[in-house]
Write a protein that holds these residues in place. Structure first.
Motif, PDB file in Angstrom:
ATOM      1  N   GLU A 248      37.408  52.880  -1.203  1.00 34.02           N
ATOM      2  CA  GLU A 248      36.453  53.723  -1.923  1.00 34.02           C
ATOM      3  C   GLU A 248      37.181  54.365  -3.091  1.00 34.02           C
ATOM      4  O   GLU A 248      38.165  55.085  -2.907  1.00 34.02           O
ATOM      5  CB  GLU A 248      35.906  54.801  -0.977  1.00 34.02           C
ATOM      6  CG  GLU A 248      34.814  55.646  -1.594  1.00 34.02           C
ATOM      7  CD  GLU A 248      34.289  56.671  -0.585  1.00 34.02           C
ATOM      8  OE1 GLU A 248      33.622  56.262   0.378  1.00 34.02           O
ATOM      9  OE2 GLU A 248      34.596  57.859  -0.753  1.00 34.02           O
TER      10      GLU A 248
ATOM     11  N   PHE B 267      38.310  47.986   3.326  1.00 35.57           N
ATOM     12  CA  PHE B 267      37.384  48.799   2.524  1.00 35.57           C
ATOM     13  C   PHE B 267      38.191  49.740   1.639  1.00 35.57           C
ATOM     14  O   PHE B 267      39.166  50.328   2.088  1.00 35.57           O
ATOM     15  CB  PHE B 267      36.478  49.622   3.451  1.00 35.57           C
ATOM     16  CG  PHE B 267      35.642  50.652   2.747  1.00 35.57           C
ATOM     17  CD1 PHE B 267      34.538  50.273   1.988  1.00 35.57           C
ATOM     18  CD2 PHE B 267      35.961  52.004   2.836  1.00 35.57           C
ATOM     19  CE1 PHE B 267      33.762  51.240   1.343  1.00 35.57           C
ATOM     20  CE2 PHE B 267      35.187  52.961   2.188  1.00 35.57           C
ATOM     21  CZ  PHE B 267      34.081  52.574   1.447  1.00 35.57           C
TER      22      PHE B 267
ATOM     23  N   GLU C 270      40.469  51.929   4.056  1.00 38.41           N
ATOM     24  CA  GLU C 270      40.274  51.652   5.480  1.00 38.41           C
ATOM     25  C   GLU C 270      40.950  50.319   5.778  1.00 38.41           C
ATOM     26  O   GLU C 270      40.653  49.310   5.148  1.00 38.41           O
ATOM     27  CB  GLU C 270      38.781  51.515   5.804  1.00 38.41           C
ATOM     28  CG  GLU C 270      38.006  52.812   5.686  1.00 38.41           C
ATOM     29  CD  GLU C 270      37.856  53.545   7.015  1.00 38.41           C
ATOM     30  OE1 GLU C 270      38.494  53.136   8.001  1.00 38.41           O
ATOM     31  OE2 GLU C 270      37.101  54.529   7.034  1.00 38.41           O
TER      32      GLU C 270
ATOM     33  N   VAL D  66      39.910  56.351  -0.697  1.00 37.37           N
ATOM     34  CA  VAL D  66      39.976  56.116   0.745  1.00 37.37           C
ATOM     35  C   VAL D  66      40.267  54.643   0.970  1.00 37.37           C
ATOM     36  O   VAL D  66      39.619  53.785   0.375  1.00 37.37           O
ATOM     37  CB  VAL D  66      38.645  56.476   1.435  1.00 37.37           C
ATOM     38  CG1 VAL D  66      38.724  56.143   2.921  1.00 37.37           C
ATOM     39  CG2 VAL D  66      38.321  57.946   1.237  1.00 37.37           C
TER      40      VAL D  66
ATOM     41  N   PRO E 204      38.756  43.782  -0.801  1.00 41.26           N
ATOM     42  CA  PRO E 204      39.812  44.742  -0.444  1.00 41.26           C
ATOM     43  C   PRO E 204      41.106  44.070   0.027  1.00 41.26           C
ATOM     44  O   PRO E 204      42.171  44.683  -0.049  1.00 41.26           O
ATOM     45  CB  PRO E 204      39.191  45.573   0.679  1.00 41.26           C
ATOM     46  CG  PRO E 204      37.851  45.015   0.975  1.00 41.26           C
ATOM     47  CD  PRO E 204      37.542  43.919   0.030  1.00 41.26           C
TER      48      PRO E 204
END
Lengths: 119, 373
Positions: free
Chosen positions: A36, A34, A54, A52, A81
């Motif tokens: 962001e 992920f 992940e 961000v 991602p």
């Protein structure tokens, strides 16, 4: 190309700076699941948390390496991602920013200095 | 810091390119070259080999020679029926405390003239002390320290292990048995921690590497680290002791009611008689305030352990495990939610980096298990 202690790479492209993370950082993070990204036209100050990431292991932040404004983000990363692991220094760039003072780049490491830091 | 223990497979992990991390006092492989995501998917598609030699293996031998005495004694520590456990079978259990909390979760097998328990690595010393303190009059508590433990999990597991030990193909889920492999005595159970069909194999330490290599010789078997073990068990809805269950959560809050057989419940033949029975049996009758549930965050961002769950302005829960589910292609979490908000399909909010994000209560497991029943 310049490198930060936070494992970002910075590439000057005309009047903008393209920012991503290094191969070393991508490897340390593990599989990215992920990302962001900030909104375009966001004004940022050096050191702000603006991305961000992940991975299967944990969440990490990417900070703004310079003062300026976000002018483009790589929306492909939101859908895919895993690109961050496959091609961190190429197609998986994170954002482009218009920089107030290009001289801020001078404070960052060369590739050789970065390689020495992670060695 | 005391030196970390090593499993009998330590050098093999190094040779296989494992990244080693400290875990429960052991140096353990968290991942190999391919990484967590690929290792996870490989296990679901083929077969994964896990080193779980850090776990505690314990033999419980009745002093009287009568296995029923061992089962009856063990029942004083767990809310589980062991007198009804048949030879060659194992059962999930948990040690409870006087408040009804869970001291550890474990597997107990009936092996003819004795019981065999497998407990969590981080709890094994306290478990052994607990059993020794409470059961020594009825049985010898004998930690098994000279054997490794391997898990072979995934759709190819049966074919691969049966190529070495043909009779394991006849086992079904939760069967246990002793088998010979080249004059090496293997203690095999058809069980695991991934939601896949598979086996857990106790092997003498000196032959552990030989067995691992014999299994890895099949091109459908890859070594899998603790990272993928965690995402596999979470997709399968299985609890991690210390995260999803601990000495402050009861088996009923943890939605482990299924593990408490009728014989040990109120009105059963051997109702109660284990630590915290008043609390646990009371909760079975009158319900609980919070319950462990599955949670599916919207979008792709995982909600990890510690994430607070809200209904409106009120905190109604906390996440205890959270990760991205490689087979789900989506994030998944487990946590405790107030029962009023714990119905499947209820949409709540999780607080991630200061922002409230939607998360929906979901049934567990997230992915149907493929045990051979």
């Amino acid at each position: 190309m310049k490198f930060t202690e936070d494992h970002e790479w910075l590439r000057v492209d005309g009047d903008v700076v393209v920012v991503g993370i290094t191969d070393h950082a991508a490897e340390q993070l593990g599989d990215v699941v992920f990302v962001e990204l900030p909104e375009t036209e966001t004004k940022v100050t050096k050191g702000d948390d603006i991305v961000v990431i992940e991975s299967v292991k944990a969440a990490s932040d990417i900070v703004a390496p310079l003062d300026g404004e976000i002018v483009a983000v790589n929306d492909d990363l939101s859908d895919n991602p895993g690109m961050v692991n496959e091609d961190p220094t190429g197609t998986a760039w994170f954002f482009k920013m218009k920089v107030e003072d290009m001289a801020q780049l001078d404070g960052y490491m060369s590739e050789d200095e970065y390689q020495e830091m992670i060695a | 810091m005391p030196a970390l223990n090593r499993t009998p497979l330590h050098d093999l992990h190094a040779a296989l390119g494992a990244k080693m991390v400290p875990f429960a006092g052991y140096e353990m492989p968290v991942q190999y070259g391919p990484g967590v995501m690929k290792e996870h998917l490989w296990t679901r598609d083929h077969a994964g080999l896990f080193d779980v030699s850090h776990m505690g293996q314990v033999i419980l031998r009745p002093v009287s020679g009568d296995i029923a005495d061992a089962a009856r004694a063990f029942e004083t520590l767990v809310p589980v029926s062991l007198l009804s456990l048949k030879e060659g079978r194992q059962r999930y259990a948990m040690f409870t405390n006087d408040q009804g909390g869970i001291l550890d979760d474990l597997m107990v097998a009936h092996r003819g003239d004795h019981l065999f328990a497998v407990v969590n690595a981080a709890c094994k010393d306290s478990d052994i002390a607990h059993m020794t303190a409470n059961l020594s009059d009825q049985m010898q508590v004998v930690p098994v320290t000279d054997r490794g433990l391997l898990a072979l999990q995934g759709p190819d597991a049966e074919r691969v292990l049966a190529a070495l030990v043909p009779d394991v193909a006849d086992m079904r889920f939760m069967d246990v048995g002793v088998f010979d492999w080249n004059n090496v005595e293997l203690w095999v159970s058809r069980s695991g921690y991934t939601g896949e069909d598979g086996f857990e194999i106790s092997v003498p330490a000196p032959q552990s590497v030989d067995l691992a290599q014999a299994l890895l010789a099949d091109d459908k078997v890859e070594p899998i680290g603790l990272g993928a073990r965690d995402s596999l068990r979470l997709e399968a809805g299985l609890c991690l002791y210390g995260s999803d269950i601990d000495d402050t959560t009861t088996p009923i809050e943890a939605a482990l009611n299924w593990a408490i057989q009728k014989a040990r419940r109120s009105g059963g033949e051997r109702a109660g008689g284990f630590p915290g029975a008043d609390v646990i049996l009371g909760q079975l009758e009158t319900g609980v305030l919070r319950r462990r549930v599955g949670l599916r965050p919207e979008g792709r961002a995982p909600m990890r352990a510690g994430t607070k769950i809200f209904a409106g302005d009120t905190q109604v829960g906390t996440i205890t495990s959270g990760a991205f589910g490689p087979s789900l292609g989506a994030p998944m979490s487990m946590g405790y939610v107030a029962v009023d908000h714990a119905t499947t399909g209820t949409t709540l909010e999780g607080e991630v980096r200061g922002k409230r994000m939607p998360v929906t209560v979901a049934d567990l497991p997230f992915r149907p298990s493929t045990y051979k029943r």
